[in-house]
Design an enzyme around this catalytic site. Structure first.
Site, PDB file in Angstrom:
ATOM      1  CB  CYS A  76     -23.892  -0.135 -59.994  1.00  0.00           C
ATOM      2  SG  CYS A  76     -25.432   0.457 -59.234  1.00  0.00           S
ATOM      3  CB  CYS A  80     -31.270  -3.115 -60.961  1.00  0.00           C
ATOM      4  SG  CYS A  80     -31.305  -1.861 -59.663  1.00  0.00           S
ATOM      5  CB  CYS A  83     -28.523  -3.198 -64.701  1.00  0.00           C
ATOM      6  SG  CYS A  83     -27.201  -2.004 -65.070  1.00  0.00           S
TER       7      CYS A  83
END
Length: 354
Positions: A76, A80, A83
């Site tokens: 990714c 975040c 996650c």
């Protein structure tokens, strides 16, 4: 003398009759005993080989993979903090192998597949997921094909090539404040997350793809009121998740992310939901509803059992088949239906005003 002889004969006859009656009784008793024993033995063997359910028992019903979330990549471009499928590997199945597994799932009853990550548009700049979308929609004929993405890598060219086969595109958006998104980790240098969100919304309208928004409620956005922006964007569904800890992913010493300080109490989540209850498209999911009610398939096509707050993988369905692999999924099918996991998910049936 004749009388004595007659009496003796009478007594002897009586004795003989008693003896015969005794042996007859013994014979019948022994025969009955063995016959009964044979019946009991046969019945016992039958019960052992073919057990029948009692009054309160039912035979287990095979789990049908109606809706599957295929996290085919862990890579990714965002970071975040909460996650739960982090970049522990860079592995992605060869395209044809992935198609083989998806066909097995369709044959086992899959109606909807959701491609997720990681970020699905990382692999081949979206070509990989685009080819899977086309395969699932037009070769397998699945009623619903969807993607969850952060939206930052999607292009209009992708929509032109693959949009026809996509029913729903969900974009993750946890805040309409750019600074809050940065605190969460939903950003990349040179990318404006909110601008990307609105651009993708426009393309969904133009290329007839149903638009959805996913939000994870955590300590950074718990006080935000997102009502006006959500109603302006008008998604078909606004999924609102309570921040969830998964050991080894976003919690614990072996985790790549640490969401321990991002989690919120159940009461706080309920307050966030209540603040937005007038938004008609809201679909809230607490930790209780979310934890075991998703069939999650990892990059090796292994079902992930999250019942103990960890991700315990099954054997790959490519090796043992769907039926055997799904037994180790920890899937709560009742909760899946209770939380509204089955809904109108084909854009052909949504009757949207494009």
């Amino acid at each position: 003398m004749a009388i004595v002889t007659c009496s003796i004969l009478t007594v002897l006859t009586f004795i003989i009759d008693v003896i015969l009656a005794f042996f007859k009784s013994v014979k019948n008793h022994i025969s009955g005993h063995f016959f009964t024993g044979e019946l009991n033995f046969a019945a016992g063997a039958l019960n052992r080989s073919t057990p029948s359910p009692g009054p309160s028992q039912t035979l287990p019903t095979p789990v049908v993979p109606t809706s599957v979330n295929y996290h085919f990549t862990r890579q990714c471009n965002y970071k975040c903090g909460f996650c739960f499928h982090t970049a522990k590997t860079s592995f992605v199945l060869p395209l044809e192998t992935a198609k083989k597994g998806l066909r097995l799932l369709a044959e086992a009853g899959m109606e909807k597949v959701n491609f997720s990550g990681g970020e699905p548009f990382m692999k081949g700049r979206g070509r990989y997921v685009g080819q899977l979308v086309t395969f699932c929609k037009f070769e397998l004929g699945l009623p619903s094909v969807s993607i969850v993405s952060n939206g930052s890598l999607i292009t209009e060219d992708w929509f032109r090539k693959y949009g026809e086969g996509l029913d729903i595109l969900a974009i993750s958006c946890d805040s309409f404040e750019e600074n809050t998104n940065r605190l969460i980790g939903r950003h990349q240098t040179g990318k404006d997350h909110l601008r990307c969100l609105r651009q993708v919304r426009t393309w969904c309208q133009e290329y007839k793809v149903a638009f959805k928004i996913n939000t994870v409620v955590n300590k950074y956005n718990i006080e935000e009121d997102m009502s006006s922006e959500i109603m302006e964007l008008n998604p078909i569904r606004w999924k609102v998740f309570q921040c969830l800890l998964i050991g080894g992913e976003n919690a614990g010493t072996e985790a790549l992310r640490h969401a321990e300080d991002m989690v919120i109490m159940d009461q706080q989540f309920e307050q966030f939901v209540k603040r937005h209850e007038h938004v008609e498209c809201i679909v809230p999911e607490s930790n209780e509803k979310m934890r075991d009610s998703y069939l999650i398939l990892d990059e090796y096509m292994r079902f992930l059992d999250c019942r103990d707050g960890l991700k315990k993988p099954s054997r790959s369905l490519l090796d043992v088949g769907v039926k055997d692999a799904i037994q180790s999924s920890g899937f709560d099918e009742k909760m899946f239906f209770k939380r509204g996991g089955k809904y109108v998910w084909s854009k052909a049936d949504l009757n949207l005003d494009w």
